[in-house]
Design a protein around this motif. Structure first.
Motif, PDB file in Angstrom:
ATOM      1  N   LYS A   1      55.943  38.530  79.425  1.00 58.66           N
ATOM      2  CA  LYS A   1      54.842  37.565  79.484  1.00 58.66           C
ATOM      3  C   LYS A   1      53.498  38.281  79.527  1.00 58.66           C
ATOM      4  CE  LYS A   1      53.757  33.243  79.561  1.00 58.66           C
ATOM      5  NZ  LYS A   1      54.119  32.363  78.438  1.00 58.66           N
ATOM      6  N   PHE A   2      53.444  39.409  80.221  1.00 59.35           N
ATOM      7  CA  PHE A   2      52.195  40.178  80.282  1.00 59.35           C
ATOM      8  C   PHE A   2      51.819  40.704  78.895  1.00 59.35           C
ATOM      9  CE2 PHE A   2      49.732  44.037  81.021  1.00 59.35           C
ATOM     10  CZ  PHE A   2      48.792  43.605  81.937  1.00 59.35           C
ATOM     11  N   ARG A   3      52.816  41.202  78.145  1.00 56.63           N
ATOM     12  CA  ARG A   3      52.537  41.697  76.790  1.00 56.63           C
ATOM     13  C   ARG A   3      52.132  40.559  75.861  1.00 56.63           C
ATOM     14  NH1 ARG A   3      57.672  45.876  76.034  1.00 56.63           N
ATOM     15  NH2 ARG A   3      56.878  47.513  77.464  1.00 56.63           N
ATOM     16  N   GLU A   4      52.752  39.405  76.052  1.00 56.43           N
ATOM     17  CA  GLU A   4      52.395  38.265  75.209  1.00 56.43           C
ATOM     18  C   GLU A   4      50.957  37.820  75.457  1.00 56.43           C
ATOM     19  OE1 GLU A   4      53.676  33.554  74.643  1.00 56.43           O
ATOM     20  OE2 GLU A   4      55.017  34.957  75.685  1.00 56.43           O
ATOM     21  N   CYS A   5      50.546  37.783  76.722  1.00 55.59           N
ATOM     22  CA  CYS A   5      49.187  37.352  77.040  1.00 55.59           C
ATOM     23  C   CYS A   5      48.145  38.422  76.751  1.00 55.59           C
ATOM     24  CB  CYS A   5      49.111  36.943  78.509  1.00 55.59           C
ATOM     25  SG  CYS A   5      50.106  35.503  78.935  1.00 55.59           S
ATOM     26  N   SER A   6      48.581  39.691  76.631  1.00 56.80           N
ATOM     27  CA  SER A   6      47.619  40.763  76.353  1.00 56.80           C
ATOM     28  C   SER A   6      47.181  40.791  74.893  1.00 56.80           C
ATOM     29  CB  SER A   6      48.225  42.124  76.728  1.00 56.80           C
ATOM     30  OG  SER A   6      49.367  42.401  75.927  1.00 56.80           O
ATOM     31  N   ARG A   7      47.694  39.871  74.066  1.00 58.37           N
ATOM     32  CA  ARG A   7      47.252  39.806  72.666  1.00 58.37           C
ATOM     33  C   ARG A   7      45.809  39.367  72.531  1.00 58.37           C
ATOM     34  NH1 ARG A   7      52.541  36.780  69.973  1.00 58.37           N
ATOM     35  NH2 ARG A   7      54.023  38.484  70.330  1.00 58.37           N
TER      36      ARG A   7
ATOM     37  N   LEU B   1      47.039  45.552  75.278  1.00 61.73           N
ATOM     38  CA  LEU B   1      46.068  46.210  76.135  1.00 61.73           C
ATOM     39  C   LEU B   1      46.317  47.718  76.157  1.00 61.73           C
ATOM     40  CD1 LEU B   1      43.723  45.893  78.146  1.00 61.73           C
ATOM     41  CD2 LEU B   1      45.430  45.631  79.955  1.00 61.73           C
ATOM     42  N   THR B   2      45.351  48.457  75.651  1.00 61.94           N
ATOM     43  CA  THR B   2      45.399  49.926  75.706  1.00 61.94           C
ATOM     44  C   THR B   2      44.255  50.419  76.597  1.00 61.94           C
ATOM     45  OG1 THR B   2      44.020  50.108  73.730  1.00 61.94           O
ATOM     46  CG2 THR B   2      46.413  50.053  73.414  1.00 61.94           C
ATOM     47  N   LEU B   3      44.284  51.711  76.913  1.00 66.19           N
ATOM     48  CA  LEU B   3      43.244  52.272  77.771  1.00 66.19           C
ATOM     49  C   LEU B   3      41.873  52.172  77.113  1.00 66.19           C
ATOM     50  CD1 LEU B   3      42.484  53.745  80.366  1.00 66.19           C
ATOM     51  CD2 LEU B   3      42.980  55.923  79.192  1.00 66.19           C
ATOM     52  N   LYS B   4      41.840  52.400  75.804  1.00 70.34           N
ATOM     53  CA  LYS B   4      40.572  52.321  75.078  1.00 70.34           C
ATOM     54  C   LYS B   4      40.010  50.907  75.101  1.00 70.34           C
ATOM     55  CE  LYS B   4      38.533  53.192  70.535  1.00 70.34           C
ATOM     56  NZ  LYS B   4      38.812  53.651  69.145  1.00 70.34           N
ATOM     57  N   LEU B   5      40.898  49.924  74.821  1.00 74.93           N
ATOM     58  CA  LEU B   5      40.446  48.535  74.841  1.00 74.93           C
ATOM     59  C   LEU B   5      40.117  48.089  76.259  1.00 74.93           C
ATOM     60  CD1 LEU B   5      42.887  46.870  72.284  1.00 74.93           C
ATOM     61  CD2 LEU B   5      40.438  47.291  71.998  1.00 74.93           C
TER      62      LEU B   5
ATOM     63  N   GLY C   1      37.107  35.216  71.114  1.00 78.64           N
ATOM     64  CA  GLY C   1      37.454  33.900  70.575  1.00 78.64           C
ATOM     65  C   GLY C   1      37.965  32.962  71.658  1.00 78.64           C
ATOM     66  N   SER C   2      38.732  31.976  71.224  1.00 79.23           N
ATOM     67  CA  SER C   2      39.316  31.024  72.175  1.00 79.23           C
ATOM     68  C   SER C   2      40.613  31.591  72.734  1.00 79.23           C
ATOM     69  CB  SER C   2      39.592  29.683  71.486  1.00 79.23           C
ATOM     70  OG  SER C   2      40.478  29.862  70.397  1.00 79.23           O
ATOM     71  N   ALA C   3      40.876  31.276  73.984  1.00 76.44           N
ATOM     72  CA  ALA C   3      42.071  31.787  74.660  1.00 76.44           C
ATOM     73  C   ALA C   3      42.769  30.649  75.381  1.00 76.44           C
ATOM     74  CB  ALA C   3      41.690  32.882  75.657  1.00 76.44           C
TER      75      ALA C   3
ATOM     76  N   GLU D   1      46.298  33.728  78.454  1.00 78.34           N
ATOM     77  CA  GLU D   1      45.415  34.819  78.055  1.00 78.34           C
ATOM     78  C   GLU D   1      44.175  34.890  78.949  1.00 78.34           C
ATOM     79  OE1 GLU D   1      46.607  34.704  73.286  1.00 78.34           O
ATOM     80  OE2 GLU D   1      44.707  33.859  74.014  1.00 78.34           O
ATOM     81  N   ALA D   2      43.635  33.714  79.311  1.00 80.22           N
ATOM     82  CA  ALA D   2      42.477  33.717  80.213  1.00 80.22           C
ATOM     83  C   ALA D   2      42.841  34.267  81.587  1.00 80.22           C
ATOM     84  CB  ALA D   2      41.920  32.296  80.337  1.00 80.22           C
ATOM     85  N   ALA D   3      44.029  33.891  82.091  1.00 81.52           N
ATOM     86  CA  ALA D   3      44.476  34.424  83.388  1.00 81.52           C
ATOM     87  C   ALA D   3      44.662  35.940  83.320  1.00 81.52           C
ATOM     88  CB  ALA D   3      45.779  33.744  83.798  1.00 81.52           C
ATOM     89  N   HIS D   4      45.231  36.424  82.210  1.00 75.95           N
ATOM     90  CA  HIS D   4      45.400  37.870  82.027  1.00 75.95           C
ATOM     91  C   HIS D   4      44.045  38.572  82.013  1.00 75.95           C
ATOM     92  CE1 HIS D   4      45.970  41.611  79.758  1.00 75.95           C
ATOM     93  NE2 HIS D   4      47.232  41.586  80.167  1.00 75.95           N
TER      94      HIS D   4
END
Length: 486
Positions: A195-201, A208-212, A320-322, A326-329
């Motif tokens: 779920k964390f990876r899905e919301c990190s889109r 989510l990477t260190l650079k981002l 964009g819209s979330a 995604e907003a919680a993440h």
């Protein structure tokens, strides 16, 4: 009684009558065969054995059976006698009554189904209204509670940046709360990592990477901290009512930045709302003569509204819209960034004695936790409300915090509002409400006015028709005829 044979071969009077009347089963010798068959039947006693006679009778009755079969139309006419007609009509009435009963039962069942559907629709509508009202009330009360708790905390603890940092750290709990709701409501449950990876889109296809994390989270975290910090600084100089009213100007700033940066549609009503917001700001600053703490507090509040508007516009531009996940993440990521990178700032302020407290046990942790908890509740309600209801409800809840804070200031702190401050607050709130108008508000208004005109014309025509019918009926009752004039 039998007569003599006639020259034409008709043996009896009965045969003659049958021939004249054209009886369908007539043939020469019909009556003699009929009398012979009757005599043979009579001569054979009941229970007796008459084989020869039985064979003769069968042989003699063969043409009679043909005649009886051919006489079926006469039997049908006999069945149509009054008694037969009565039986048939009785059967028809029974069948009709059965059909009417079935039709009545069907109509009653359909009416019951329609009634149940209407009741269900009314119940669902009522529940939706209650849910929306609760969302508005929760948003408004949480924001009023946050503002009032900050004012109470200032009485014993004057460290606005530490309160901002401490409250922002609580944003880490937003995603765990969202995942708990996902486990409680979703049919197909996912693991926390998935779920964390899905919301990190929201940060991109790679997640989510260190650079981002540094590139996207740093500017938004700085804007978030500045917004809250300036808001708390404004509360040191102004009342809660003034600060909450000035903070409502962020809606006008969002429109201006979106029009300039995002090239959004130009709307005259929103330009008027922005002008009203600026007018309210000037009036609020003029309330104390552009001097003292009042002008500084107004600057802090307007700066908080500006950074909030910039945060929203940049979020729309880059992310964009979330959805809610995604907003919680993203909010939880801001909390992590605040805990890791901005924790140095309150330490520096402590050792430089800009925000110094001593002893450590004198910190009002209860009030600080109350401020942080209410702020967290406000952020969650804003994100949940935007997904589950209309965004306009969140905006209405925000603007209702102004009269809420005014009621608390008036009843608890015995504040006396000047005419200039009261007028500025009203102008800012009206401008905020103008910002909530949809983009097609002019077309919707014209449609509504046209529908009202058509409805009035139809009602007027119905009234004229009813009055003419009433006049005719009254004239007929009086024995006169009313002739309309051309």
């Amino acid at each position: 009684m039998d007569g003599k044979a006639a020259p034409n071969g008709v043996a009896t009077i009965e045969d003659r009558i049958l021939r004249i009347t054209g009886y369908y089963g007539y043939y020469p010798g019909y009556s003699s065969q009929k009398s012979a068959s009757r005599s043979s039947v009579i001569q054979c006693k009941p229970g007796g054995n008459c084989p020869s006679r039985h064979r003769g009778m069968t042989r003699q009755l063969s043409p009679l059976s043909v005649a009886e079969d051919s006489a079926a139309p006469i039997l049908e006419l006999q069945n149509r006698s009054p008694s037969g007609i009565c039986r048939q009509s009785r059967v028809e009435r029974q069948s009709r009554s059965g059909e009417e009963g079935t039709q009545t039962h069907t109509e009653s069942s359909s009416q019951e189904a329609e009634g149940q559907t209407r009741c269900q629709s009314c119940t669902s509508t009522f529940l939706k209204l209650i849910w929306r009202f609760l969302i508005i009330l929760s948003v408004s009360s949480s924001w009023v509670g946050t503002t009032q708790f900050v004012k109470i905390t200032y009485e014993t603890f004057d460290c606005p940046f530490f309160m901002t940092w401490f409250s922002t750290n609580w944003n880490i709990m937003v995603f765990p709360i969202y995942y708990s709701g996902h486990l409680a409501t979703a049919q197909e449950k996912q693991s926390p990592i998935k779920k964390f990876r899905e919301c990190s889109r929201i940060f991109g296809e790679d997640g989510l990477t260190l650079k981002l994390f540094l590139k996207r989270t740093a500017p938004f975290s700085i804007l978030w901290t500045l917004t809250n910090y300036l808001y708390l600084l404004a509360l040191k100089k102004l009342t809660a009512t003034d600060v909450s009213a000035l903070f409502c100007c962020n809606k006008a700033f969002v429109f201006l930045l979106s029009w300039i940066v995002l090239k959004d549609r130009f709307m005259g009503a929103r330009i008027v709302a922005a002008i009203m917001a600026i007018t309210g700001i000037v009036m609020m600053a003029y309330a104390d003569g552009f001097q003292g703490d009042s002008i500084i507090g107004v600057a802090y509040a307007v700066g908080s509204a500006s950074t909030s508007a910039l945060y929203k516009v940049l979020f729309k531009m880059f992310l964009g819209s979330a959805n809610f996940g995604e907003a919680a993440h993203f909010v939880s990521t801001l909390g992590f960034f605040n805990l890791i990178f901005i924790s140095v700032t309150p330490i520096i302020l402590y050792f430089t004695k800009v925000e110094y407290w001593s002893p450590f046990s004198a910190v009002p942790w209860g009030y600080l936790c109350g401020v942080a908890g209410l702020w967290l509740a406000f952020n969650i309600l804003v994100n949940v409300g935007v997904v589950l209801t209309y965004p306009i409800l969140i905006s209405i809840g925000t603007v209702l915090s102004v009269p809420g804070n005014a009621a608390v200031d008036l009843l608890k702190h015995k504040m006396i509002f000047s005419v200039v401050r009261l007028g500025a607050t009203i102008i800012i709130c009206i401008g905020f409400l103008l910002m909530l108008l949809p983009e097609e508000w002019d077309e919707i208004t014209l449609r509504f006015i046209n529908s009202l005109k058509e409805k009035k014309s139809e009602d007027h025509a119905d009234d004229i028709t009813d009055s003419s019918v009433h006049t005719r009926s009254r004239s007929r009752a009086n024995g006169t005829v009313s002739i309309p004039l051309a």
